[in-house]
Write an enzyme that holds these catalytic residues in place. Sequence first.
Site, PDB file in Angstrom:
ATOM      1  N   HIS A   1      -9.352  -3.041   3.218  1.00 42.14           N
ATOM      2  CA  HIS A   1      -9.335  -1.807   3.979  1.00 42.14           C
ATOM      3  C   HIS A   1      -9.722  -0.637   3.076  1.00 42.14           C
ATOM      4  O   HIS A   1      -9.814  -0.779   1.855  1.00 42.14           O
ATOM      5  CB  HIS A   1      -7.949  -1.555   4.588  1.00 42.14           C
ATOM      6  CG  HIS A   1      -7.677  -2.361   5.808  1.00 42.14           C
ATOM      7  ND1 HIS A   1      -7.316  -3.691   5.751  1.00 42.14           N
ATOM      8  CD2 HIS A   1      -7.739  -2.041   7.129  1.00 42.14           C
ATOM      9  CE1 HIS A   1      -7.150  -4.149   6.989  1.00 42.14           C
ATOM     10  NE2 HIS A   1      -7.404  -3.177   7.831  1.00 42.14           N
ATOM     11  N   LYS A   4      -5.472   3.476   3.019  1.00 44.66           N
ATOM     12  CA  LYS A   4      -4.473   2.696   3.758  1.00 44.66           C
ATOM     13  C   LYS A   4      -3.284   2.436   2.842  1.00 44.66           C
ATOM     14  O   LYS A   4      -3.418   1.823   1.780  1.00 44.66           O
ATOM     15  CB  LYS A   4      -5.056   1.374   4.250  1.00 44.66           C
ATOM     16  CG  LYS A   4      -4.088   0.572   5.126  1.00 44.66           C
ATOM     17  CD  LYS A   4      -4.786  -0.624   5.772  1.00 44.66           C
ATOM     18  CE  LYS A   4      -3.813  -1.462   6.588  1.00 44.66           C
ATOM     19  NZ  LYS A   4      -3.198  -0.699   7.702  1.00 44.66           N
TER      20      LYS A   4
END
Length: 246
Positions: A131, A135
């Site tokens: 990600h 995140k």
Amino acid sequence: MSSVAVAGARGRLGSLVCEVIEDHPAFALGAQLSSASGPEAGADAAILFDVSTPEASPRIVERALRRGQRVIVGTSGWSADRLRALDGVVREIPGAAVLVVPNFSLGSVMATTLARIAAPYFGSVEIVEAHHEAKVDSPSGTAVRTAELIAAARGGDPPAAPFADQPARGQLIAGVPVHSLRLNGVIARQEVRFGGAGEVLTIAHDTHARDSYRAGIRAALEAIRSAEGLTVGLERVLGIPVTGAA
């Protein structure tokens, strides 16, 4: 028209949720909540859409349910243990409805479904998820849910995970090693790699733009109006056949 309050409205996913609500003729965007909002902010909305943080989410969700709101949860961190606790809360409240969606991407839902189908047929399985660098949680909620569903589909037969005590082997989730990457230039990617005799099967899904979440967000909004009790997974909303445990 149903009013929707959004917890975490200023985040990446929260801002998209607000856009989808504003574009939908059956819903009206109500309070846009942040960490600075008071506990009663958004209480007048019929629906609470939670895309806050893993730490805050359980408290936000339970409070909304107890005051009679229908709830959609798109926040990470809802492991099997948390879901069991949530189910207990839902059963206490007549008419309560909550939909927990680990990932609003239709492609991600399909990839997880395929992984569940493959799970009983291979001795080894590992998950690699990547990600964007902002995140804050890892593994991702999607990876956690995928690992739990793979374990359920295997019927209690854990996959081979040699040397799992070594930190470099990732985190064991329901017996499945999960490896998390946080990189510039990435939105989201998940690979589920199955190993068998003389072969490897990789089921991969890439998210290239946040628009991939729009259809799932719309589907969740439309489903929550008639939902009952606790529903976990967008696949149940979409009518995709589900195998293994919930």
